[in-house]
Every structure is written in structure tokens, then in C-alpha cells.
Scaffold this active site. Structure first.
Site, PDB file in Angstrom:
ATOM      1  N   SER A 157      18.740 121.068  86.328  1.00  0.00           N
ATOM      2  CA  SER A 157      19.344 121.182  85.001  1.00  0.00           C
ATOM      3  C   SER A 157      20.385 122.282  85.052  1.00  0.00           C
ATOM      4  CB  SER A 157      18.261 121.550  83.971  1.00  0.00           C
ATOM      5  OG  SER A 157      18.810 121.927  82.729  1.00  0.00           O
ATOM      6  N   TYR A 170      10.742 125.812  81.002  1.00  0.00           N
ATOM      7  CA  TYR A 170      11.688 124.816  81.509  1.00  0.00           C
ATOM      8  C   TYR A 170      12.713 125.482  82.425  1.00  0.00           C
ATOM      9  CZ  TYR A 170      15.126 121.013  81.410  1.00  0.00           C
ATOM     10  OH  TYR A 170      16.012 120.021  81.755  1.00  0.00           O
TER      11      TYR A 170
END
Length: 270
Positions: A157, A170
Site C-alpha cells: 500500500s 494496517y
């Protein structure tokens, strides 16, 4: 282009988190270019994740979309946190398809919260799915790749490159995917197994906790600029990420390993 003459014609590829969103997009894009697919998804929701996850019907729809291109699809309902079951499902899929050439570790979840509201359960779920699940995917694929080479594509990401706040587990897990992938790239290079990461900006999928938007609007609007893309878009489309995956699976990237491929509209520049 005819799938028989595509950029990944004849390759067999494992995709996790394949039932919807980016995983479905990766699977269909690879099939359009000639790949056969092993499609894995949990097909059920998790208590620590506020948005619903994909269903068995979603996974069946992905398989149908792959088959509509003329390619083969093998499906398995598996939690990537379950290493033993995942290995067994991949082994079975490889036997059906006759081999494996690449794996795309795409399965992931996202929770939202400030540092003082993020729970231990959220930490465990996110790290187990995003980081350990990525390792489990690599581990399941590697016995089928080390003797003949291949490609591991691990979806990280933009949060795996910059310090994205308000979803600490995350961000930490996606940074971990980078470290794992770099280390594997070194260890596996002599075996002609390439390992690369892809780093999307926000993508319009089902992985959208509403609480994150609430935090940015109401509690921490000062942090909103961190999430702003440099290019004039709010979110990318799944196909943009899938085209990067296609490149890394294909022989066009045969000497590309240890790469962090950003498809992030410039969000990590800021």
C-alpha cells in the site's frame, strides 16, 4: 488480444482475496492475458473488521468472469491465516492446473482508530491477515516455484511507504510486507524467483471503514492532507493496480525483483 497470445499466456497464477475488489480485478486482467487462476478468499466477515467481507457468491462470480475469458479457474474458500489449509488448497489447485508460475498475495483488511482506541484484537487481525497471510501465501506457492522460477507479487500500500495515521495496524503490516518481500527477493534470486511489492493509493473497493472518514472529518482534519493524492484524483481504479500486477507476473519483468512499484497518484510524494 486473444488470451492464447496474451502477455501471461499459459501461466498459472494464485490470487488471494480474489472474490471481489482488487483481487477480482487482478484475476480477470490476468485471465484476459492468458492465465489460468487459483482463486482464494475467506468468503466470510471478521468481527474486528467493521465492513463486510466477500461472500461465496462473490468468489463464484469471479470464477465465472475468469471462465468467460476462456481460461480455467479453481476456487477455494480459505482464510489466509490458516497456513496448513492454504497450502493444501494451493497444492490441489496446482495439481488441477498442472503447475504454478506466480502468486499474488492480495488478501488484506483495514481497521480505523486513533492510537488510544485501536484494540489488541484489531492489531492481531490486521497483522495476521495482511502480513502473516502474505507470508503464508508465499509459503504455499514457493514449493511449486523454486525448481523452475516464477513471480511473487505482494500487494502492499502507499501506507507501506509513508506513515499513514489512524490505521496503525494496517500501516505497520504493510511496511512489514515490504521487509518480508525484500528479504525473500534476496533469498530467492538465485532460484529465479522474483519478489516485488505493489503500492496503491486509495482504490474504490469494499475495503472502506466508514469510521476512518469520520475521524478525518471530525476528530483529526489536520491529518487529511496526508491522504491527498498529488494527481487530481480522489481514488484510483482497481484496473490501474491490476495492470501493474500483470507486468510483474509477465516475462516483461523477468529481471525485476525487490521493486516497490507505486501506483499511488503521487500520494507518497507528500
Amino acid at each position: 488480444m486473444s488470451a492464447g497470445n496474451g502477455r501471461v499466456a499459459g501461466k498459472r497464477v494464485l490470487v488471494t482475496g480474489a472474490a471481489r475488489g482488487m483481487g477480482r480485478s487482478h484475476a480477470v486482467r490476468l485471465a484476459e492475458e492468458g492465465a489460468d487462476l487459483i482463486l482464494v478468499d475467506i468468503c466470510g466477515s471478521l468481527p474486528s473488521v467493521e465492513y463486510p467481507l466477500a461472500t461465496a457468491d462473490d468468489l463464484a462470480e469471479t470464477a465465472q468472469l475468469v471462465e468467460d475469458t476462456g481460461r480455467r479457474a479453481v476456487t477455494a474458500t480459505v482464510d489466509v491465516r490458516d497456513a496448513e489449509t492454504l497450502c493444501a488448497a494451493v497444492d490441489e489447485g496446482v495439481e488441477t492446473l498442472g503447475g504454478l508460475d506466480a502468486a499474488v498475495a492480495n488478501a488484506g483488511v483495514l481497521t480505523a482508530g486513533t492510537w488510544d482506541t485501536t484494540t489488541s484484537e484489531q492489531w492481531r487481525t490486521v497483522v495476521d491477515v495482511n502480513l502473516i497471510g502474505t507470508w503464508n501465501t508465499c509459503r504455499a506457492a514457493l514449493p511449486h516455484l523454486v525448481d523452475r522460477g516464477g513471480s511473487l507479487v505482494n500487494i502492499s500500500s502507499a501506507a507501506g511507504i509513508k506513515g499513514s495515521p489512524l490505521h496503525l495496524p494496517y500501516t505497520a503490516s504493510k511496511h512489514g510486507v515490504v521487509g518480508l518481500s525484500r528479504a525473500l527477493a534476496n533469498e530467492l534470486a538465485a532460484m529465479n524467483v522474483r519478489v516485488n511489492t505493489v503500492h496503491p493509493t486509495g482504490v474504490e473497493t469494499g475495503m472502506q471503514p466508514a469510521s476512518l472518514h469520520g475521524l478525518l472529518r471530525e476528530e483529526r482534519p489536520d491529518l487529511a492532507p496526508i491522504f491527498a493524492n498529488a494527481m487530481p484524483i480522489v481514488m484510483a481504479e482497481a484496473i490501474d493496480i491490476s495492470n501493474a500486477v500483470l507486468f510483474l507476473v509477465s516475462d516483461e519483468s523477468r529481471y525485476v525483483t525487490g521493486l516497490e512499484l507505486k501506483v499511488d497518484a503521487g500520494v507518497t510524494l507528500r
